[in-house]
Design a protein around this motif. Structure first.
Motif, PDB file in Angstrom:
ATOM      1  N   THR A 650      43.702  15.285 -56.256  1.00 41.04           N
ATOM      2  CA  THR A 650      44.771  14.892 -57.174  1.00 41.04           C
ATOM      3  C   THR A 650      45.827  15.982 -57.244  1.00 41.04           C
ATOM      4  OG1 THR A 650      43.163  13.688 -58.522  1.00 41.04           O
ATOM      5  CG2 THR A 650      45.283  14.199 -59.539  1.00 41.04           C
ATOM      6  N   PRO A 651      47.095  15.652 -57.022  1.00 36.88           N
ATOM      7  CA  PRO A 651      48.143  16.669 -57.149  1.00 36.88           C
ATOM      8  C   PRO A 651      48.423  16.973 -58.620  1.00 36.88           C
ATOM      9  CG  PRO A 651      49.129  14.534 -56.696  1.00 36.88           C
ATOM     10  CD  PRO A 651      47.642  14.334 -56.635  1.00 36.88           C
ATOM     11  N   ILE A 652      48.595  18.234 -58.929  1.00 42.35           N
ATOM     12  CA  ILE A 652      49.012  18.652 -60.274  1.00 42.35           C
ATOM     13  C   ILE A 652      50.484  19.029 -60.148  1.00 42.35           C
ATOM     14  CG2 ILE A 652      48.611  20.232 -62.185  1.00 42.35           C
ATOM     15  CD1 ILE A 652      46.267  18.345 -61.593  1.00 42.35           C
ATOM     16  N   GLU A 653      51.356  18.168 -60.647  1.00 38.66           N
ATOM     17  CA  GLU A 653      52.788  18.336 -60.433  1.00 38.66           C
ATOM     18  C   GLU A 653      53.514  18.893 -61.647  1.00 38.66           C
ATOM     19  OE1 GLU A 653      53.469  14.914 -57.038  1.00 38.66           O
ATOM     20  OE2 GLU A 653      53.667  14.321 -59.140  1.00 38.66           O
ATOM     21  N   ASN A 654      52.889  18.841 -62.806  1.00 40.48           N
ATOM     22  CA  ASN A 654      53.478  19.426 -64.004  1.00 40.48           C
ATOM     23  C   ASN A 654      53.559  20.936 -63.820  1.00 40.48           C
ATOM     24  OD1 ASN A 654      53.045  20.866 -66.714  1.00 40.48           O
ATOM     25  ND2 ASN A 654      53.637  18.818 -67.379  1.00 40.48           N
ATOM     26  N   LYS A 655      54.755  21.513 -63.958  1.00 37.77           N
ATOM     27  CA  LYS A 655      54.971  22.932 -63.674  1.00 37.77           C
ATOM     28  C   LYS A 655      54.116  23.830 -64.553  1.00 37.77           C
ATOM     29  CE  LYS A 655      57.350  26.316 -61.655  1.00 37.77           C
ATOM     30  NZ  LYS A 655      56.854  27.499 -62.342  1.00 37.77           N
ATOM     31  N   VAL A 656      53.976  23.497 -65.818  1.00 42.89           N
ATOM     32  CA  VAL A 656      53.179  24.322 -66.729  1.00 42.89           C
ATOM     33  C   VAL A 656      51.720  24.328 -66.291  1.00 42.89           C
ATOM     34  CG1 VAL A 656      52.343  24.562 -69.106  1.00 42.89           C
ATOM     35  CG2 VAL A 656      54.741  23.977 -68.666  1.00 42.89           C
ATOM     36  N   LEU A 657      51.195  23.153 -65.947  1.00 38.08           N
ATOM     37  CA  LEU A 657      49.801  23.065 -65.526  1.00 38.08           C
ATOM     38  C   LEU A 657      49.602  23.721 -64.164  1.00 38.08           C
ATOM     39  CD1 LEU A 657      48.838  19.444 -66.678  1.00 38.08           C
ATOM     40  CD2 LEU A 657      48.708  21.605 -67.935  1.00 38.08           C
ATOM     41  N   GLN A 658      50.577  23.561 -63.280  1.00 39.27           N
ATOM     42  CA  GLN A 658      50.518  24.243 -61.982  1.00 39.27           C
ATOM     43  C   GLN A 658      50.380  25.754 -62.173  1.00 39.27           C
ATOM     44  OE1 GLN A 658      53.771  23.678 -59.301  1.00 39.27           O
ATOM     45  NE2 GLN A 658      52.918  21.831 -58.375  1.00 39.27           N
ATOM     46  N   ASP A 659      51.278  26.309 -62.987  1.00 38.01           N
ATOM     47  CA  ASP A 659      51.274  27.757 -63.215  1.00 38.01           C
ATOM     48  C   ASP A 659      49.953  28.205 -63.826  1.00 38.01           C
ATOM     49  OD1 ASP A 659      53.812  27.920 -62.201  1.00 38.01           O
ATOM     50  OD2 ASP A 659      54.814  28.040 -64.148  1.00 38.01           O
ATOM     51  N   ARG A 660      49.424  27.374 -64.715  1.00 37.05           N
ATOM     52  CA  ARG A 660      48.145  27.728 -65.346  1.00 37.05           C
ATOM     53  C   ARG A 660      47.035  27.822 -64.293  1.00 37.05           C
ATOM     54  NH1 ARG A 660      44.526  24.053 -69.574  1.00 37.05           N
ATOM     55  NH2 ARG A 660      42.597  25.205 -69.175  1.00 37.05           N
ATOM     56  N   ILE A 661      46.942  26.830 -63.429  1.00 34.48           N
ATOM     57  CA  ILE A 661      45.876  26.835 -62.412  1.00 34.48           C
ATOM     58  C   ILE A 661      46.047  28.009 -61.459  1.00 34.48           C
ATOM     59  CG2 ILE A 661      44.971  25.599 -60.408  1.00 34.48           C
ATOM     60  CD1 ILE A 661      45.381  22.994 -61.919  1.00 34.48           C
ATOM     61  N   ILE A 662      47.287  28.281 -61.045  1.00 37.50           N
ATOM     62  CA  ILE A 662      47.527  29.404 -60.130  1.00 37.50           C
ATOM     63  C   ILE A 662      47.116  30.719 -60.790  1.00 37.50           C
ATOM     64  CG2 ILE A 662      49.305  30.690 -58.887  1.00 37.50           C
ATOM     65  CD1 ILE A 662      50.832  27.976 -58.644  1.00 37.50           C
ATOM     66  N   ASN A 663      47.470  30.888 -62.060  1.00 35.84           N
ATOM     67  CA  ASN A 663      47.085  32.107 -62.780  1.00 35.84           C
ATOM     68  C   ASN A 663      45.569  32.224 -62.868  1.00 35.84           C
ATOM     69  OD1 ASN A 663      49.711  32.960 -63.228  1.00 35.84           O
ATOM     70  ND2 ASN A 663      49.885  31.932 -65.209  1.00 35.84           N
ATOM     71  N   GLU A 664      44.896  31.105 -63.103  1.00 35.43           N
ATOM     72  CA  GLU A 664      43.438  31.148 -63.217  1.00 35.43           C
ATOM     73  C   GLU A 664      42.788  31.452 -61.866  1.00 35.43           C
ATOM     74  OE1 GLU A 664      42.990  28.331 -67.187  1.00 35.43           O
ATOM     75  OE2 GLU A 664      42.445  27.502 -65.232  1.00 35.43           O
ATOM     76  N   LEU A 665      43.382  30.981 -60.787  1.00 35.93           N
ATOM     77  CA  LEU A 665      42.891  31.368 -59.468  1.00 35.93           C
ATOM     78  C   LEU A 665      43.044  32.878 -59.262  1.00 35.93           C
ATOM     79  CD1 LEU A 665      44.311  28.472 -57.236  1.00 35.93           C
ATOM     80  CD2 LEU A 665      41.917  28.849 -57.831  1.00 35.93           C
ATOM     81  N   GLU A 666      44.157  33.426 -59.717  1.00 38.28           N
ATOM     82  CA  GLU A 666      44.375  34.870 -59.582  1.00 38.28           C
ATOM     83  C   GLU A 666      43.352  35.658 -60.406  1.00 38.28           C
ATOM     84  OE1 GLU A 666      46.264  36.327 -57.542  1.00 38.28           O
ATOM     85  OE2 GLU A 666      47.779  34.865 -56.940  1.00 38.28           O
TER      86      GLU A 666
END
Length: 710
Positions: A650-666
């Motif tokens: 599933t694509p996560i296209e909402n910018k806020v949610l995208q940034d959250r997931i990327i930060n959590e990966l980091e």
């Protein structure tokens, strides 16, 4: 050939030099998946050694290792043995034959089991004793203990145990998979005047393997325990009156537990699976565990009966099923020896008193379990069941657990007359019987139940609600990386995503139609689906990142999975790395990719996070020239997931949610305590804070940021 490309670096040589072609499918570039899984089990075992982890949790990790090894032999080793019997040769990317793999597995597994019991007997046993938690051996029993345990044996064990003498009228019995047995050597005449020899004593599974001693009656501590095997050893003579017991040795056999269903011949998948469940308990033997002091002659006798070789024998000094020590964790109320409890947070956007449909209409919602509660998912189904405007509910179920609130809500919805369609995967390993039962329960309530697609397990995690609003229908979806299982949602890390995005919901409905009608699905708008578009699309996005890097742009990929073993995807990652794409792989378990190979994977780093929670979510991030793409998925990158299962991303296209997931990966990549870094030879080294830096534990950071204090 498709997997051969020109390494850009080699083209920078003299013009007269011919470019070197790199074959990314070379066997030496791949680690064996089964041996990689064994190394994951070793990392779990190291948690039992870690003094920074609460003591009873360390004991639990020892039990988890035991359970993991059981499944490894039941499925992995069993499958390899079948391949050897069929004469199969090389079929793995590392070009190792099943026979060679089995030999290497035996060598490594014996080392791991030896380490397991050394940890139990020499480290954990002493650490527990320091906390006044004791496993009292027979040589340590006082007279009060002996008297109480003899009464326990006479009253609780003797009436239900049936010893079986071995003679022509009593042949060697069928031994149940993973059940505790004793082989007893006898001397003297039996009741009919014949010389006695050997006997088998089977211990019913219903009996506890750990007995907590009543401290007031036994003159001992409140947390003193005795192994059931010790009690049987001590009083086994009572089972053979008039004969002398020369020796008593515990043993356990592990059997092939993979179900085989001939999908070309069956016409009723439910009956086929039901028919195979009984055979699981008596499949071909794959491993024999026996007491460390069991004589060679008796071990050889058992190996012969189970048609096993010496490399399949594991002699252990302690209980043959360490996993049953889990009972101690629940029997002891010592909070200081366990992980600090927490309360999964419920985000304000989906409070249980709110209209969840209104909340989802306003914005997409992302939940990160177990730090955030699974309750909104259950509430979503409950509200749908009770809402008169909801016309239909569709859901996939792979694992749900007993007394599932999710299933109960679906049953209620069906009884209230809503159109309820449930795709139940009957072949979810070790949950087959539970899924058969819940399918019957749903059918009795009037739900439409289908069993997925023969030949393709349905592993996708989807829930769709169709609701009438004013003059039109609106669809709401929950798509996730984990099962609809309330208990594992407290133990596994997973993402759950609520959306009313029209295109995503339409895609989910098309997948449901495909699973029920078997019709061909039109091209999906947003979702990626295996076995159709998932692998090709991901590979294309990796190639796009490679092209960006080849153009001098900043190529970047982060992938978080349970397993990475598919050679096509690994080859694509090698190609991207060789052209300068920086790739971080957060792979919990099996990983066949080798990082750090010059010119091939020197831009790839592999990290495994082993901690309090089982890392289970699958996430992919592509930087895409500053236009990031993020997907959450039900699929690991294995052949079975990409080509032989129904999965979705599933694509996560909402910018806020995208940034959250990327930060959590980091955050995972910053972990310097519970992270294990793979070297190019496949050996993992545990990360540690450097140069006076503070310890950073990703899972603790998530608890701090997302969960509530208890």
């Amino acid at each position: 050939m498709a997997n051969v490309k020109t390494n850009k670096k080699t083209q920078e040589k003299k013009a007269t030099d011919k470019p070197v072609l790199i074959d990314f499918k070379k066997p030496e570039y791949y680690l064996n998946r089964q041996l990689s899984l064994l190394e994951f089990n070793w990392r779990v075992l190291q948690q039992a050694r870690d003094n920074s982890i609460p003591l009873l949790e360390r004991l639990r990790f020892l039990c988890i290792f035991s359970t993991n090894m059981d499944e490894f032999f039941e499925i992995r080793v069993a499958g390899l043995q079948q391949k050897v019997e069929l004469g199969a040769q090389h079929n793995e990317p590392d070009n190792t034959s099943p026979k060679q793999i089995l030999k290497r597995i035996s060598q490594r597994a014996h080392d791991l089991v030896d380490e397991q019991y050394q940890l139990l007997n020499s480290i954990l046993d002493e650490n527990l004793a320091d906390e006044n938690i004791r496993f009292v051996r027979r040589t340590q029993w006082n007279s009060c203990m002996d008297s109480w345990l003899k009464d326990y044996f006479d009253n609780e064990l003797l009436p239900i145990i049936s010893p079986l003498a071995l003679d022509p009228a009593h042949p060697f019995p069928r031994i149940l998979n993973k059940s505790l047995h004793f082989i007893v050597s006898l001397k003297g005449k039996d009741a009919f005047g014949r010389n006695s020899g050997l006997a088998i004593v089977q211990i019913p599974r219903a009996l506890p393997r750990i007995i907590q001693l009543p401290h007031e009656e036994c003159d001992c501590g409140p947390d003193d325990f005795v192994f059931l095997s010790s009690v049987v050893h001590a009083y086994v003579g009572s089972l053979f009156p008039g004969m002398n017991v020369k020796g008593c040795y515990q043993f356990r056999v592990t059997r092939n537990s993979d179900l085989y269903v001939d999908e070309e011949e069956i016409d009723d998948l439910l009956r086929a699976v039901e028919g195979e469940l009984g055979s699981r308990r008596y499949g071909d033997a794959v491993r024999l565990e026996a007491a460390h002091d069991c004589p060679d002659a008796i071990c050889n006798y058992l190996l012969d009966k189970f048609e096993l070789s010496e490399q399949d024998l594991y002699k252990v000094e302690g209980p043959v099923n360490v996993n049953r020590l889990n009972e101690v964790y629940d029997l002891i109320s010592r909070p200081e020896l366990k992980y600090k409890p927490f309360v999964p947070a419920i985000p304000s956007k989906v409070t249980l008193k709110s209209d969840i449909f209104e909340s989802i209409r306003k914005q997409d919602i992302l939940l990160h379990h177990p730090y955030e509660s699974f309750a909104p998912v259950v509430d979503f189904i409950r509200q749908a069941a009770n809402d008169p405007n909801v016309l239909a509910i569709k859901q996939t179920l792979y694992r749900t657990g007993p007394s599932s609130a999710v299933v109960n809500a679906l049953v209620k919805a069906a009884k209230l007359g809503k159109e309820v369609t449930v795709v139940v995967e009957l072949r979810a390993r070790f949950d087959e019987q539970a899924n058969i039962s819940l399918a019957a329960k749903l059918q009795e309530a009037g739900a439409h139940v289908v069993y997925g697609v023969v030949g393709y397990k349905t592993h996708a995690k989807m829930l769709l609600v169709i609701r009438r609003e004013t003059q039109h229908l609106r669809q709401y979806a929950h798509l996730g990386t984990g099962n609809y299982h309330s208990r594992t949602a407290r133990l596994y890390t997973d993402y759950g995503f609520f959306t009313s995005n029209k295109k995503i919901c339409e895609d989910a409905n098309r997948v449901f139609h495909q699973l029920t009608s078997m019709g061909q699905t039109k091209n999906l708008n947003k979702l990626l689906q295996s076995p159709f578009t998932l692998q090709d699309t991901l590979e294309a996005k990796i190639e796009r990142e490679r092209q960006h890097a080849a153009q001098g742009k900043d190529g970047r990929i982060i992938i978080k999975l349970n397993s990475l073993v598919d050679s096509e995807m690994i080859s694509a990652l090698y190609q991207a790395s060789s052209d300068g794409v920086k790739i971080d792989l957060i792979i919990r378990g099996m990983c066949s990719l080798r990082p750090g190979i010059p010119g091939v994977s020197e831009n790839i780093k592999v990290t495994s996070i082993i901690g309090r929670f089982l890392e289970h979510d699958r996430v992919v991030y592509f930087k895409n020239d500053e236009k990031p793409e993020v997907f959450i998925s039900s699929a690991d990158w294995m052949e079975r997931n990409l080509y032989h299962r129904v999965e979705i991303a599933t694509p996560i296209e909402n910018k806020v949610l995208q940034d959250r997931i990327i930060n959590e990966l980091e955050y995972y990549l910053l972990d310097n305590t519970h992270a294990w870094i793979m070297n190019s030879d496949g050996v993992y080294t545990q990360a540690a804070p450097e140069n006076g830096k503070e310890a950073f534990v990703s899972q603790e950071k998530f608890l701090e940021d997302l969960a509530e204090s208890s």
